[in-house]
Design a protein around this motif. Structure first.
Motif, PDB file in Angstrom:
ATOM      1  N   GLY A  15       0.818  -1.260  -0.102  1.00  0.00           N
ATOM      2  CA  GLY A  15       0.062   0.017   0.048  1.00  0.00           C
ATOM      3  C   GLY A  15       0.855   1.285   0.173  1.00  0.00           C
ATOM      4  O   GLY A  15       0.245   2.569   0.256  1.00  0.00           O
ATOM      5  N   LYS A  16       2.094   1.169  -0.504  1.00  0.00           N
ATOM      6  CA  LYS A  16       3.086   2.429  -0.390  1.00  0.00           C
ATOM      7  C   LYS A  16       2.356   3.459  -1.113  1.00  0.00           C
ATOM      8  O   LYS A  16       2.505   4.569  -0.603  1.00  0.00           O
ATOM      9  N   SER A  17       2.120   3.209  -2.467  1.00  0.00           N
ATOM     10  CA  SER A  17       1.448   4.127  -3.318  1.00  0.00           C
ATOM     11  C   SER A  17       0.437   4.860  -2.865  1.00  0.00           C
ATOM     12  O   SER A  17       0.514   6.155  -2.984  1.00  0.00           O
ATOM     13  N   ILE A  49      15.271   4.135 -17.112  1.00  0.00           N
ATOM     14  CA  ILE A  49      15.739   2.938 -16.540  1.00  0.00           C
ATOM     15  C   ILE A  49      14.647   2.075 -15.978  1.00  0.00           C
ATOM     16  O   ILE A  49      14.760   0.981 -15.993  1.00  0.00           O
ATOM     17  N   ARG A  50      13.647   2.676 -15.483  1.00  0.00           N
ATOM     18  CA  ARG A  50      12.412   1.996 -14.963  1.00  0.00           C
ATOM     19  C   ARG A  50      11.953   1.103 -16.028  1.00  0.00           C
ATOM     20  O   ARG A  50      11.696  -0.182 -15.798  1.00  0.00           O
ATOM     21  N   ASN A  51      11.914   1.419 -17.376  1.00  0.00           N
ATOM     22  CA  ASN A  51      11.505   0.618 -18.247  1.00  0.00           C
ATOM     23  C   ASN A  51      12.432  -0.599 -18.578  1.00  0.00           C
ATOM     24  O   ASN A  51      11.940  -1.770 -18.958  1.00  0.00           O
ATOM     25  N   LEU A  53      14.171  -2.037 -16.439  1.00  0.00           N
ATOM     26  CA  LEU A  53      14.271  -2.931 -15.311  1.00  0.00           C
ATOM     27  C   LEU A  53      12.985  -3.445 -15.274  1.00  0.00           C
ATOM     28  O   LEU A  53      13.112  -4.808 -14.869  1.00  0.00           O
ATOM     29  N   GLN A  54      11.912  -3.065 -15.524  1.00  0.00           N
ATOM     30  CA  GLN A  54      10.588  -3.805 -15.066  1.00  0.00           C
ATOM     31  C   GLN A  54       9.903  -4.372 -16.419  1.00  0.00           C
ATOM     32  O   GLN A  54       9.130  -5.300 -16.359  1.00  0.00           O
ATOM     33  N   HIS A  55      10.229  -3.736 -17.836  1.00  0.00           N
ATOM     34  CA  HIS A  55       9.709  -4.585 -18.735  1.00  0.00           C
ATOM     35  C   HIS A  55      10.500  -5.180 -19.946  1.00  0.00           C
ATOM     36  O   HIS A  55      10.223  -4.991 -21.175  1.00  0.00           O
ATOM     37  N   LEU A  70      21.820  -0.056 -12.236  1.00  0.00           N
ATOM     38  CA  LEU A  70      20.750   0.626 -12.724  1.00  0.00           C
ATOM     39  C   LEU A  70      19.598   1.413 -11.699  1.00  0.00           C
ATOM     40  O   LEU A  70      19.410   2.683 -11.910  1.00  0.00           O
ATOM     41  N   PHE A  71      19.490   0.578 -10.702  1.00  0.00           N
ATOM     42  CA  PHE A  71      18.633   1.363  -9.565  1.00  0.00           C
ATOM     43  C   PHE A  71      19.453   2.400  -8.935  1.00  0.00           C
ATOM     44  O   PHE A  71      19.012   3.523  -8.722  1.00  0.00           O
ATOM     45  N   ALA A  72      20.670   2.143  -8.827  1.00  0.00           N
ATOM     46  CA  ALA A  72      21.481   3.403  -8.198  1.00  0.00           C
ATOM     47  C   ALA A  72      21.770   4.245  -9.047  1.00  0.00           C
ATOM     48  O   ALA A  72      21.629   5.578  -8.553  1.00  0.00           O
ATOM     49  N   SER A  74      19.410   5.517 -11.189  1.00  0.00           N
ATOM     50  CA  SER A  74      18.185   6.009 -11.381  1.00  0.00           C
ATOM     51  C   SER A  74      17.990   7.112  -9.920  1.00  0.00           C
ATOM     52  O   SER A  74      17.695   8.184 -10.128  1.00  0.00           O
ATOM     53  N   ARG A  75      18.637   6.542  -8.938  1.00  0.00           N
ATOM     54  CA  ARG A  75      18.528   7.064  -7.541  1.00  0.00           C
ATOM     55  C   ARG A  75      19.438   8.407  -7.620  1.00  0.00           C
ATOM     56  O   ARG A  75      19.135   9.426  -7.139  1.00  0.00           O
ATOM     57  N   ALA A  76      20.836   8.207  -8.206  1.00  0.00           N
ATOM     58  CA  ALA A  76      21.683   9.193  -8.165  1.00  0.00           C
ATOM     59  C   ALA A  76      21.130  10.663  -8.969  1.00  0.00           C
ATOM     60  O   ALA A  76      21.112  11.472  -8.336  1.00  0.00           O
ATOM     61  N   TYR A 105      15.800  -5.597  -1.793  1.00  0.00           N
ATOM     62  CA  TYR A 105      15.734  -6.359  -2.780  1.00  0.00           C
ATOM     63  C   TYR A 105      16.888  -7.127  -3.282  1.00  0.00           C
ATOM     64  O   TYR A 105      17.057  -8.382  -3.482  1.00  0.00           O
ATOM     65  N   GLN A 106      17.959  -6.374  -3.823  1.00  0.00           N
ATOM     66  CA  GLN A 106      19.181  -6.682  -4.227  1.00  0.00           C
ATOM     67  C   GLN A 106      19.953  -7.354  -3.062  1.00  0.00           C
ATOM     68  O   GLN A 106      20.850  -8.448  -3.395  1.00  0.00           O
ATOM     69  N   GLY A 107      20.142  -6.687  -1.765  1.00  0.00           N
ATOM     70  CA  GLY A 107      20.845  -7.271  -1.094  1.00  0.00           C
ATOM     71  C   GLY A 107      20.175  -8.829  -0.336  1.00  0.00           C
ATOM     72  O   GLY A 107      20.406  -9.725  -0.754  1.00  0.00           O
ATOM     73  N   ALA A 149      -4.295 -10.033  -6.895  1.00  0.00           N
ATOM     74  CA  ALA A 149      -5.494  -9.308  -7.122  1.00  0.00           C
ATOM     75  C   ALA A 149      -5.427  -7.937  -7.991  1.00  0.00           C
ATOM     76  O   ALA A 149      -6.206  -7.604  -8.815  1.00  0.00           O
ATOM     77  N   ARG A 150      -4.255  -7.119  -7.608  1.00  0.00           N
ATOM     78  CA  ARG A 150      -4.229  -6.207  -8.454  1.00  0.00           C
ATOM     79  C   ARG A 150      -3.734  -6.414  -9.960  1.00  0.00           C
ATOM     80  O   ARG A 150      -4.442  -5.641 -10.620  1.00  0.00           O
ATOM     81  N   ASN A 151      -3.047  -7.409 -10.107  1.00  0.00           N
ATOM     82  CA  ASN A 151      -2.813  -7.844 -11.446  1.00  0.00           C
ATOM     83  C   ASN A 151      -4.073  -8.103 -12.334  1.00  0.00           C
ATOM     84  O   ASN A 151      -4.431  -7.632 -13.511  1.00  0.00           O
TER      85      ASN A 151
HETATM   86  P1  TYD Z   1       6.728  -0.850  -8.661  1.00  0.00           P
HETATM   87  O1  TYD Z   1       5.814  -0.891  -9.840  1.00  0.00           O
HETATM   88  O2  TYD Z   1       7.213   0.775  -8.132  1.00  0.00           O
HETATM   89  O3  TYD Z   1       6.337  -1.751  -7.502  1.00  0.00           O
HETATM   90  P2  TYD Z   1       5.832  -1.470  -6.147  1.00  0.00           P
HETATM   91  O4  TYD Z   1       4.369  -0.736  -6.523  1.00  0.00           O
HETATM   92  O5  TYD Z   1       5.777  -2.474  -5.536  1.00  0.00           O
HETATM   93  O6  TYD Z   1       6.808  -0.199  -5.537  1.00  0.00           O
HETATM   94  O7  TYD Z   1       8.165  -1.419  -8.987  1.00  0.00           O
HETATM   95  C1  TYD Z   1       9.165  -1.294  -8.663  1.00  0.00           C
HETATM   96  C2  TYD Z   1       9.891  -2.687  -8.548  1.00  0.00           C
HETATM   97  O8  TYD Z   1      11.271  -2.607  -8.418  1.00  0.00           O
HETATM   98  C3  TYD Z   1       9.486  -3.354  -7.064  1.00  0.00           C
HETATM   99  O9  TYD Z   1       9.243  -4.939  -7.493  1.00  0.00           O
HETATM  100  C4  TYD Z   1      10.772  -3.408  -6.358  1.00  0.00           C
HETATM  101  C5  TYD Z   1      11.810  -3.170  -7.296  1.00  0.00           C
HETATM  102  N1  TYD Z   1      13.042  -2.475  -6.572  1.00  0.00           N
HETATM  103  C6  TYD Z   1      14.234  -3.135  -6.439  1.00  0.00           C
HETATM  104  O10 TYD Z   1      14.421  -4.365  -6.798  1.00  0.00           O
HETATM  105  N2  TYD Z   1      15.258  -2.329  -5.997  1.00  0.00           N
HETATM  106  C7  TYD Z   1      15.069  -0.836  -5.898  1.00  0.00           C
HETATM  107  O11 TYD Z   1      16.143  -0.426  -5.535  1.00  0.00           O
HETATM  108  C8  TYD Z   1      13.923  -0.368  -6.166  1.00  0.00           C
HETATM  109  C9  TYD Z   1      13.777   1.050  -6.044  1.00  0.00           C
HETATM  110  C10 TYD Z   1      13.104  -1.046  -6.663  1.00  0.00           C
END
Ligand code: TYD
Length: 219
Positions: A15-17, A49-51, A53-55, A70-72, A74-76, A105-107, A149-151
């Motif tokens: 429920g973060k978002s 970067i999001r695209n 990583l996720q798609h 890539l996560f790092a 995007s964050r920087a 997640y990565q650790g 359920a969300r999917n």
């Molecule tokens: P997102 O659609 O934002 O998922 P959620 O709604 O759960 O936040 O997708 C982000 C995905 O990327 C999520 O599965 C977590 C992952 N993630 C990492 O693995 N490492 C990271 O540093 C970040 C920021 C996200």
């Protein structure tokens, strides 16, 4: 005065978002200048970067080391182009995921050395740290149920992270709790297996405790 920086963390479906959006609305209604950001993403570079990583945008498997970087990256970009300028101008920033997601997640999730993930995070974000990190904690079984359920509701398939086995999500949840124990002054753990309004009320009490807002915002 420098703004406050609040991050939301937690597993899928926690429920973060929703909570981040509600907090933004409540702060804004109270006259606080506030911007939101999400990770990965939040800048043009970050959204690309999001695209990736996720798609599976690049149409080749992303190796785990690349994923971390890539996560790092995007964050920087987000810190320097969005978060720091906003905080410096007195705005508050509410971020849906931040550095602790990489550690979790990565650790803990993927099994990279946790201390190394923390070092990479430190390099990416410099001196910028959240004033409060709200960890929405959730049982893995409930988390997976909500994700499915969300999917179904959105008529979409699982993304790369959602396809991982439940052990991955279990490690992430426990990892987050460990991080919360390591930095108790920054983390606030909120049980999110409850009605959303109750979670929002607790989020608000955490944020009110940061000061400067309680007097101005309604409720
Ligand atoms: P997102 O659609 O934002 O998922 P959620 O709604 O759960 O936040 O997708 C982000 C995905 O990327 C999520 O599965 C977590 C992952 N993630 C990492 O693995 N490492 C990271 O540093 C970040 C920021 C996200």
């Amino acid at each position: 005065m420098r703004g406050r920086f609040i991050t939301f963390e937690g597993p899928e479906g926690s429920g973060k978002s929703t909570q981040a959006r509600r907090l933004m609305d409540r702060l804004a209604a109270g006259g606080v200048n506030v911007i939101s950001a999400r990770e990965p993403g939040g800048t043009r570079t970050g959204e690309i970067i999001r695209n990736l990583l996720q798609h599976d945008l690049a149409k080749e498997p992303i190796c785990p080391e690349t994923e971390v970087l890539l996560f790092a990256a995007s964050r920087a970009q987000l810190v320097r182009h969005v978060i720091e300028p906003a905080l410096a101008s007195g705005s508050w920033v509410v971020c849906d995921r931040f550095m602790d997601s990489t550690t979790a997640y990565q650790g803990y999730g993927r099994g990279f050395d946790v201390e190394r993930m923390i070092e990479i995070n430190d390099f990416a974000v410099g001196a910028t740290r959240p004033d409060a990190t709200i960890l929405l904690d959730l049982d893995v079984a409930v988390s997976l149920e909500r994700m499915n359920a969300r999917n179904v509701e959105r008529n979409q398939g699982k993304d790369r992270f959602e396809r991982e086995a439940s052990g991955f999500h279990e490690r992430i949840r426990n990892g987050y709790l460990e991080l919360a124990g390591r930095w108790p002054e920054r983390f606030r753990v909120i049980n999110s297996n409850r009605p959303m309004d109750e979670v929002s009320a607790e989020v608000w009490s955490v944020v009110s405790a940061l000061g400067a807002v309680a007097a101005r915002a309604p409720g």
